[in-house]
Motif scaffolding. Structure first.
Motif, mmCIF file in Angstrom:
data_model
loop_
_atom_site.group_PDB
_atom_site.id
_atom_site.type_symbol
_atom_site.label_atom_id
_atom_site.label_comp_id
_atom_site.label_asym_id
_atom_site.label_seq_id
_atom_site.Cartn_x
_atom_site.Cartn_y
_atom_site.Cartn_z
ATOM 1 N N GLY A 176 0.816 -1.210 0.000
ATOM 2 C CA GLY A 176 0.000 0.000 0.000
ATOM 3 C C GLY A 176 0.851 1.261 0.000
ATOM 4 O O GLY A 176 0.512 2.257 -0.659
ATOM 5 N N ARG A 177 1.956 1.244 0.718
ATOM 6 C CA ARG A 177 2.843 2.404 0.720
ATOM 7 C C ARG A 177 3.484 2.618 -0.645
ATOM 8 O O ARG A 177 3.659 3.765 -1.098
ATOM 9 N N LYS A 178 3.854 1.537 -1.319
ATOM 10 C CA LYS A 178 4.435 1.683 -2.664
ATOM 11 C C LYS A 178 3.418 2.252 -3.645
ATOM 12 O O LYS A 178 3.748 3.115 -4.473
ATOM 13 N N LEU A 179 2.157 1.760 -3.550
ATOM 14 C CA LEU A 179 1.123 2.305 -4.435
ATOM 15 C C LEU A 179 0.861 3.770 -4.133
ATOM 16 O O LEU A 179 0.622 4.579 -5.033
ATOM 17 N N LEU A 180 0.888 4.131 -2.849
ATOM 18 C CA LEU A 180 0.670 5.524 -2.484
ATOM 19 C C LEU A 180 1.778 6.423 -3.013
ATOM 20 O O LEU A 180 1.527 7.570 -3.419
ATOM 21 N N ALA A 181 3.006 5.913 -3.055
ATOM 22 C CA ALA A 181 4.114 6.710 -3.579
ATOM 23 C C ALA A 181 3.990 6.940 -5.077
ATOM 24 O O ALA A 181 4.508 7.937 -5.603
ATOM 25 N N ARG A 182 3.289 6.038 -5.789
ATOM 26 C CA ARG A 182 3.133 6.182 -7.234
ATOM 27 C C ARG A 182 1.816 6.837 -7.626
ATOM 28 O O ARG A 182 1.486 6.904 -8.814
ATOM 29 N N LEU A 192 -6.052 5.671 -1.659
ATOM 30 C CA LEU A 192 -4.936 4.855 -1.174
ATOM 31 C C LEU A 192 -4.575 5.190 0.275
ATOM 32 O O LEU A 192 -4.197 4.304 1.043
ATOM 33 N N GLU A 193 -4.712 6.456 0.646
ATOM 34 C CA GLU A 193 -4.445 6.816 2.037
ATOM 35 C C GLU A 193 -5.437 6.148 2.987
ATOM 36 O O GLU A 193 -5.067 5.664 4.065
ATOM 37 N N GLY A 194 -6.729 6.129 2.607
ATOM 38 C CA GLY A 194 -7.721 5.449 3.436
ATOM 39 C C GLY A 194 -7.455 3.958 3.543
ATOM 40 O O GLY A 194 -7.555 3.371 4.633
ATOM 41 N N GLU A 195 -7.108 3.324 2.427
ATOM 42 C CA GLU A 195 -6.829 1.887 2.451
ATOM 43 C C GLU A 195 -5.577 1.590 3.263
ATOM 44 O O GLU A 195 -5.529 0.609 4.030
ATOM 45 N N LEU A 196 -4.547 2.439 3.130
ATOM 46 C CA LEU A 196 -3.318 2.232 3.890
ATOM 47 C C LEU A 196 -3.560 2.411 5.386
ATOM 48 O O LEU A 196 -3.028 1.656 6.205
ATOM 49 N N ALA A 197 -4.364 3.407 5.775
ATOM 50 C CA ALA A 197 -4.673 3.602 7.196
ATOM 51 C C ALA A 197 -5.408 2.397 7.770
ATOM 52 O O ALA A 197 -5.143 1.974 8.907
ATOM 53 N N LYS A 198 -6.324 1.817 6.993
ATOM 54 C CA LYS A 198 -7.047 0.635 7.463
ATOM 55 C C LYS A 198 -6.104 -0.547 7.644
ATOM 56 O O LYS A 198 -6.183 -1.287 8.638
ATOM 57 N N ARG A 199 -5.187 -0.739 6.683
ATOM 58 C CA ARG A 199 -4.241 -1.846 6.800
ATOM 59 C C ARG A 199 -3.303 -1.652 7.988
ATOM 60 O O ARG A 199 -2.993 -2.613 8.704
ATOM 61 N N GLU A 200 -2.852 -0.446 8.213
ATOM 62 C CA GLU A 200 -1.973 -0.192 9.356
ATOM 63 C C GLU A 200 -2.707 -0.405 10.683
ATOM 64 O O GLU A 200 -2.118 -0.889 11.651
ATOM 65 N N ALA A 201 -3.999 -0.034 10.741
ATOM 66 C CA ALA A 201 -4.770 -0.272 11.960
ATOM 67 C C ALA A 201 -4.932 -1.768 12.225
ATOM 68 O O ALA A 201 -4.811 -2.223 13.373
ATOM 69 N N ASP A 202 -5.199 -2.546 11.181
ATOM 70 C CA ASP A 202 -5.297 -3.999 11.352
ATOM 71 C C ASP A 202 -3.972 -4.592 11.809
ATOM 72 O O ASP A 202 -3.938 -5.486 12.668
ATOM 73 N N LEU A 203 -2.882 -4.085 11.263
ATOM 74 C CA LEU A 203 -1.565 -4.575 11.674
ATOM 75 C C LEU A 203 -1.290 -4.232 13.134
ATOM 76 O O LEU A 203 -0.773 -5.074 13.894
ATOM 77 N N ALA A 204 -1.647 -3.034 13.558
ATOM 78 C CA ALA A 204 -1.440 -2.648 14.959
ATOM 79 C C ALA A 204 -2.270 -3.518 15.902
ATOM 80 O O ALA A 204 -1.818 -3.889 16.990
#
Length: 327
Positions: A176-182, A192-204
């Motif tokens: 997700g971070r790589k996609l956000l950079a592109r 992509l920011e919303g999807e990345l925040a959701k993935r980071e919350a699940d990881l935490a």
């Protein structure tokens, strides 16, 4: 293992077998070569199997994939509950805290009652899992042990599952971070920011569960209850019978009377201060009414329906009311 190396090994083994069958080579030489070839094959296959075993958390049973770990390698949560009767509750509690601290643990909770008739202490102790059994035996030696309950929970599979999910979630966060950079447009950037925040919350969340399991498996919990020599426990058997019921009823009656007398004692000052003057005032008013009855007002009309009654003559019959005949 490379496919080319595997084919080369198969050809080599086939050539050795053919040479042994055709040329009558010595069994020892053929055995040495075959053994060396088999050992080389095992050495080459070892690195290919190790990642699978590491990813599964240890050796796995064929066909099932279930972990087959040794007891030392498993993740087990130990919890214990103890009831010990001692002569001095405070001294025994201090000894228990000192033993746990010396073992590398700490006190999670401490509740004590120092009254002689109800002296007790309840301690929540966290000790390293490797010292759990030794600490339990040491605490039992503080006095006379009356109850001990040890519970275990094997969370090996849950730990392995959490490790796998954390690895997968980390890969998703990285992608997700790589996609956000592109990202090139605002809409893509917001999505992509919303999807990345959701993935980071699940990881935490997964990492928090892993830390919780690691804490429970690394430090075991012991709930120690220390009682004085004359303190009764709630787990004692309840006696039945007429005398037991009579004794219980008498205790309830005494408790009720004590409560009633307490309430009366609290109300007595108010009754003396307010009740006595009020009672005297009521008595005086009643006596005054008896001495001076209220007089009827002059010229007052009699009540409706009540008129002057004619004098009654002795021996005369009362007049008979006339009856009307039917038409």
């Amino acid at each position: 293992m490379d496919l080319r190396d595997r084919r080369r090994r198969v050809v080599l083994v086939a050539a050795l077998v053919a040479a042994l069958a055709a040329g009558g080579c010595s069994a020892s030489g053929g055995s040495d070569e075959a053994t060396s070839a088999a050992g080389a094959g095992t050495a080459e296959q070892g690195p290919a199997v190790a990642p699978d075993q590491a990813g599964a958390g240890g050796p796995a049973a064929a066909g099932t994939g279930a972990p087959n770990l040794q007891v030392e390698q498993r993740s087990i949560i130990y919890t214990g509950t103890m009831l010990v009767r001692v002569d001095d509750v405070d001294a025994a509690a201090r000894s228990a805290v000192a033993a746990v601290t010396a073992a590398g643990g700490f006190v999670g909770g401490d509740q004590r009652t120092s009254v002689d008739a109800d002296a007790r202490a309840e301690l929540s102790l966290r000790v390293p899992a490797a010292r759990f059994t030794g600490i339990v035996d040491e605490l039992a030696g503080l006095g006379r042990q009356e109850r001990r309950e040890i519970r275990t929970e094997d969370v090996t599979e849950e730990t392995i599952d959490l490790d796998a999910r954390i690895s997968t979630q980390r890969a998703r966060v990285e992608s997700g971070r790589k996609l956000l950079a592109r990202a090139t447009t605002i809409s893509d950037l917001v999505s992509l920011e919303g999807e990345l925040a959701k993935r980071e919350a699940d990881l935490a969340s997964l990492e928090a569960k892993k830390r919780r399991l690691a804490d429970l498996t690394a430090l075991s919990t012991i709930t120690l209850t220390l009682l004085g020599p004359d303190v009764s426990t709630a787990d004692e058997e309840t006696e039945l019978g007429f005398t037991v019921g009579l004794s219980g009823g008498w205790k309830v009656f005494l408790a009720s009377m004590t409560l009633l007398l307490t309430v009366l004692g609290a109300l007595l000052p108010w009754l003396v201060v307010l009740g006595v003057p009020l009672a005297v005032l009521l008595v005086l008013l009643r006596r005054r009414r008896r001495r001076n009855p209220p007089a009827a007002p002059v010229g007052a009309a009699p009540p409706p329906g009540v008129g002057p009654q004619p004098p009654q003559v002795s021996g005369a019959q009362p007049p008979v009311p006339a009856t009307r005949s039917a038409p």
